[in-house]
Design a protein around this motif. Structure first.
Motif, PDB file in Angstrom:
ATOM      1  N   ASP A 317      35.216  24.761  69.440  1.00  0.00           N
ATOM      2  CA  ASP A 317      35.545  26.180  69.475  1.00  0.00           C
ATOM      3  C   ASP A 317      36.297  26.608  68.211  1.00  0.00           C
ATOM      4  OD1 ASP A 317      34.358  26.314  71.935  1.00  0.00           O
ATOM      5  OD2 ASP A 317      36.221  26.193  73.067  1.00  0.00           O
ATOM      6  N   ILE A 318      37.129  25.707  67.686  1.00  0.00           N
ATOM      7  CA  ILE A 318      37.846  26.022  66.444  1.00  0.00           C
ATOM      8  C   ILE A 318      36.853  26.221  65.317  1.00  0.00           C
ATOM      9  CG2 ILE A 318      39.495  25.141  64.742  1.00  0.00           C
ATOM     10  CD1 ILE A 318      40.909  23.673  67.007  1.00  0.00           C
ATOM     11  N   ASN A 319      35.870  25.319  65.213  1.00  0.00           N
ATOM     12  CA  ASN A 319      34.840  25.462  64.179  1.00  0.00           C
ATOM     13  C   ASN A 319      34.050  26.751  64.365  1.00  0.00           C
ATOM     14  OD1 ASN A 319      35.113  23.316  62.407  1.00  0.00           O
ATOM     15  ND2 ASN A 319      33.990  21.912  63.711  1.00  0.00           N
ATOM     16  N   ASP A 320      33.673  27.019  65.621  1.00  0.00           N
ATOM     17  CA  ASP A 320      32.852  28.200  65.879  1.00  0.00           C
ATOM     18  C   ASP A 320      33.613  29.498  65.621  1.00  0.00           C
ATOM     19  OD1 ASP A 320      30.811  26.532  66.592  1.00  0.00           O
ATOM     20  OD2 ASP A 320      31.133  26.712  68.760  1.00  0.00           O
ATOM     21  N   ASP A 321      34.894  29.539  65.995  1.00  0.00           N
ATOM     22  CA  ASP A 321      35.673  30.775  65.904  1.00  0.00           C
ATOM     23  C   ASP A 321      36.278  30.996  64.520  1.00  0.00           C
ATOM     24  OD1 ASP A 321      35.082  31.119  68.567  1.00  0.00           O
ATOM     25  OD2 ASP A 321      37.020  30.370  69.296  1.00  0.00           O
ATOM     26  N   HIS A 322      36.624  29.919  63.815  1.00  0.00           N
ATOM     27  CA  HIS A 322      37.350  30.063  62.558  1.00  0.00           C
ATOM     28  C   HIS A 322      36.599  29.512  61.351  1.00  0.00           C
ATOM     29  CE1 HIS A 322      40.974  31.277  64.810  1.00  0.00           C
ATOM     30  NE2 HIS A 322      40.639  30.322  65.674  1.00  0.00           N
ATOM     31  N   GLY A 323      35.476  28.831  61.573  1.00  0.00           N
ATOM     32  CA  GLY A 323      34.705  28.296  60.454  1.00  0.00           C
ATOM     33  C   GLY A 323      35.030  26.837  60.195  1.00  0.00           C
ATOM     34  N   HIS A 324      34.096  26.162  59.513  1.00  0.00           N
ATOM     35  CA  HIS A 324      34.253  24.729  59.264  1.00  0.00           C
ATOM     36  C   HIS A 324      35.382  24.423  58.279  1.00  0.00           C
ATOM     37  CE1 HIS A 324      30.818  23.329  61.588  1.00  0.00           C
ATOM     38  NE2 HIS A 324      30.154  24.402  61.168  1.00  0.00           N
ATOM     39  N   ALA A 325      35.692  25.363  57.379  1.00  0.00           N
ATOM     40  CA  ALA A 325      36.787  25.115  56.438  1.00  0.00           C
ATOM     41  C   ALA A 325      38.107  24.964  57.192  1.00  0.00           C
ATOM     42  CB  ALA A 325      36.870  26.252  55.419  1.00  0.00           C
ATOM     43  N   ILE A 326      38.367  25.874  58.145  1.00  0.00           N
ATOM     44  CA  ILE A 326      39.579  25.762  58.958  1.00  0.00           C
ATOM     45  C   ILE A 326      39.505  24.509  59.834  1.00  0.00           C
ATOM     46  CG2 ILE A 326      40.905  26.846  60.814  1.00  0.00           C
ATOM     47  CD1 ILE A 326      41.294  28.168  58.130  1.00  0.00           C
ATOM     48  N   GLY A 327      38.301  24.243  60.379  1.00  0.00           N
ATOM     49  CA  GLY A 327      38.139  23.042  61.206  1.00  0.00           C
ATOM     50  C   GLY A 327      38.484  21.782  60.440  1.00  0.00           C
ATOM     51  N   ASP A 328      37.999  21.683  59.199  1.00  0.00           N
ATOM     52  CA  ASP A 328      38.315  20.512  58.365  1.00  0.00           C
ATOM     53  C   ASP A 328      39.810  20.434  58.066  1.00  0.00           C
ATOM     54  OD1 ASP A 328      35.291  20.547  56.304  1.00  0.00           O
ATOM     55  OD2 ASP A 328      35.665  19.863  58.357  1.00  0.00           O
ATOM     56  N   GLN A 329      40.445  21.608  57.797  1.00  0.00           N
ATOM     57  CA  GLN A 329      41.881  21.613  57.521  1.00  0.00           C
ATOM     58  C   GLN A 329      42.680  21.172  58.744  1.00  0.00           C
ATOM     59  OE1 GLN A 329      43.388  22.100  54.520  1.00  0.00           O
ATOM     60  NE2 GLN A 329      45.137  21.359  55.663  1.00  0.00           N
ATOM     61  N   VAL A 330      42.212  21.554  59.930  1.00  0.00           N
ATOM     62  CA  VAL A 330      42.877  21.121  61.166  1.00  0.00           C
ATOM     63  C   VAL A 330      42.815  19.597  61.287  1.00  0.00           C
ATOM     64  CG1 VAL A 330      42.667  21.120  63.684  1.00  0.00           C
ATOM     65  CG2 VAL A 330      42.608  23.264  62.436  1.00  0.00           C
ATOM     66  N   LEU A 331      41.633  19.017  61.001  1.00  0.00           N
ATOM     67  CA  LEU A 331      41.506  17.551  61.080  1.00  0.00           C
ATOM     68  C   LEU A 331      42.433  16.866  60.093  1.00  0.00           C
ATOM     69  CD1 LEU A 331      37.670  16.956  61.521  1.00  0.00           C
ATOM     70  CD2 LEU A 331      39.457  16.763  63.246  1.00  0.00           C
ATOM     71  N   LYS A 332      42.508  17.400  58.853  1.00  0.00           N
ATOM     72  CA  LYS A 332      43.394  16.789  57.854  1.00  0.00           C
ATOM     73  C   LYS A 332      44.861  16.881  58.299  1.00  0.00           C
ATOM     74  CE  LYS A 332      40.369  17.964  53.941  1.00  0.00           C
ATOM     75  NZ  LYS A 332      40.260  18.787  52.701  1.00  0.00           N
ATOM     76  N   SER A 333      45.263  18.073  58.748  1.00  0.00           N
ATOM     77  CA  SER A 333      46.656  18.241  59.174  1.00  0.00           C
ATOM     78  C   SER A 333      46.960  17.368  60.386  1.00  0.00           C
ATOM     79  CB  SER A 333      46.920  19.714  59.499  1.00  0.00           C
ATOM     80  OG  SER A 333      46.700  20.532  58.379  1.00  0.00           O
ATOM     81  N   PHE A 334      46.008  17.292  61.314  1.00  0.00           N
ATOM     82  CA  PHE A 334      46.187  16.449  62.495  1.00  0.00           C
ATOM     83  C   PHE A 334      46.399  14.989  62.097  1.00  0.00           C
ATOM     84  CE2 PHE A 334      43.819  13.431  65.149  1.00  0.00           C
ATOM     85  CZ  PHE A 334      44.599  13.445  66.288  1.00  0.00           C
ATOM     86  N   ALA A 335      45.556  14.489  61.178  1.00  0.00           N
ATOM     87  CA  ALA A 335      45.680  13.092  60.750  1.00  0.00           C
ATOM     88  C   ALA A 335      47.031  12.842  60.093  1.00  0.00           C
ATOM     89  CB  ALA A 335      44.548  12.734  59.793  1.00  0.00           C
TER      90      ALA A 335
END
Length: 442
Positions: A317-335
């Motif tokens: 849903d994060i990817n769908d609602d905010h785009g893959h760029a934000i999705g990738d940034q979420v994964l980096k910040s999460f890690a």
């Protein structure tokens, strides 16, 4: 004379290298197209083979393959679809898609069909039986056709190996990575589209695109040519300047610099092989050595070992609602957040997609649960990008000295599934004493 020839040769190498790199960027293209006119065997499938009552049929209509599915709620996870194969059973020779980077899928699905699956099944005698279709490695991708622009374009590296296939056939860690070197079956279908009873999918074509020579391979060829040219130059210079000792020493120093550069590149490549390119944490290959060494200590009853499976809740849903760029940034910040809140001895790895695994050596179950609870709170309270809320589900298990790595990992995965079933943003630990040691993933 030697200097003049060298200048001309260097100019030619620079020109050819630039031309090849530009050509690779804008040319060297190849594609593989599969449509209703391809000479492939066609057949449908549905959940009746698993005890359900959904009915699927597929037929060629003009330039399309048309799949019609009548779903039944008699099965918990209703599904249906159709397969395309290059020849009769047993299937052992297919398409090598390893040189392609993207696929373009042109199809039309029913308006309320929100879950379409693509399967690329690969044959490899290391794990597959040519007489058993289910043993083919299942590389899969799920997407919502009504949220994507058609034709749907995606990268092949987004395909993931199905966890159920890994568990069902006890696939060792060395063989669980995505593999597209011998694809013998293409599958398309619906799953869990229970809101409507009838669904239709009109398949027009699937096109794979890539380069005849990948950028990395071309760069290796260019570097090799440059190195070879440098070695030739050094050799000729040595023969022609035997009386100039200082010149010979300078050439030797130049060669040592090249070797140092090559050693640095080798170390960088070793790091790339064991690290996830997006988050920088270990990938499954990087985790394997740590997992085997620590599990050996457990079997010798010299240490405790626990693992924590972590899944980002509703990451799609994060990817769908905010785009893959934000999705990738979420994964980096999460890690980064997990690494900052775990111990030096813990090994953190990206298991696949939005699923991660934390290996806690010398750690019993209760302590691992405490670590998971701490991470759950830290992640939930973290200030994510505006409009983004991230929570995680956790599955925890401690290894028994008498069980296999595969059984150990699967128990943690089952606990993760229970955490998601319980409403997500929860920690669930495996507390069962009886453990199945028949499944081995390592």
């Amino acid at each position: 004379m030697l200097q003049k020839v060298t200048k001309i040769w260097m100019a030619m190498l620079i020109l050819v290298s630039c031309v090849l790199l530009v050509w690779n960027e804008f040319g060297m293209n190849r594609e593989l197209r599969i449509d209703a006119h391809s000479k492939l065997r066609l057949w449908s499938y549905d959940d009746r083979e698993s005890g359900g009552m959904s009915v699927a049929s597929v037929a060629k209509e003009g330039d399309e393959y048309v799949l019609r599915c009548e779903f039944s709620r008699s099965y918990r996870w209703p599904f249906c679809g159709f397969n395309l194969g290059p020849g009769p059973d047993p299937l052992t020779e297919g398409y090598d898609l390893s040189g392609y980077q993207t696929l373009e899928l042109d199809l039309v699905a029913s308006p309320k069909a929100n879950a379409v699956r693509i399967f690329l099944r690969n044959y490899n005698p290391d794990y597959a039986d040519p007489r058993n279709f289910r043993t083919l490695k299942v590389n899969e991708l799920h997407f919502d056709p009504n949220k994507e622009v058609m034709p749907f374009v995606t990268e092949l590296d987004k395909f993931q190996v199905a966890i159920w296939w890994v568990n069902e056939f006890s696939i060792p860690p060395a063989l669980v990575e995505r593999e597209l070197t011998n694809v013998v079956n293409f599958g398309f279908g619906f799953s869990q589209n229970a809101d409507e009873k009838l669904h239709e999918l009109r398949f027009k074509s699937i096109t794979f695109r890539g380069k005849w020579i990948s950028r990395s391979s071309l760069q290796s060829i260019i570097i090799g040519t440059w190195i070879f040219s440098a070695l030739v130059y050094l050799f000729v210079s040595f023969i022609s300047t035997q009386r100039a000792i200082d010149a010979v020493k300078a050439e030797k120093e130049e060669l040592e610099e090249i070797n140092s550069a090559l050693e640095l590149e080798r170390r960088e490549l070793e790091t790339l092989a064991t690290r996830d390119s997006l988050t920088g944490v270990y990938n499954r290959f990087g985790l394997r050595g740590h997992l085997h060494s620590q599990s050996a200590l457990v079997k010798q009853r010299k240490s405790d070992l626990s693992v924590i499976f972590i899944d980002l809740d509703n990451y799609k849903d994060i990817n769908d609602d905010h785009g893959h760029a934000i999705g990738d940034q979420v994964l980096k910040s999460f890690a980064g957040l997990v690494e900052a809140n775990t111990r030096t001895q813990d090994v953190f790895c990206r298991w696949g997609g939005d699923e991660f695994l934390l290996m806690c050596d010398n750690t019993a179950l209760a302590e691992a649960v405490a670590i998971a609870e701490k991470l759950r709170t830290v992640i939930s309270d973290y200030q994510w990008p505006p409009g983004v809320k991230v929570t995680c589900s956790f599955g925890v298990a401690e290894m028994d000295p008498d069980e296999s790595i595969g059984s150990f990992i699967r128990r943690a995965d089952v606990s993760l599934y229970k955490a998601k079933e319980a409403g997500r943003n929860k920690v669930v630990a495996d507390l069962e004493e009886k453990r199945d040691s028949s499944i081995k993933l390592g």
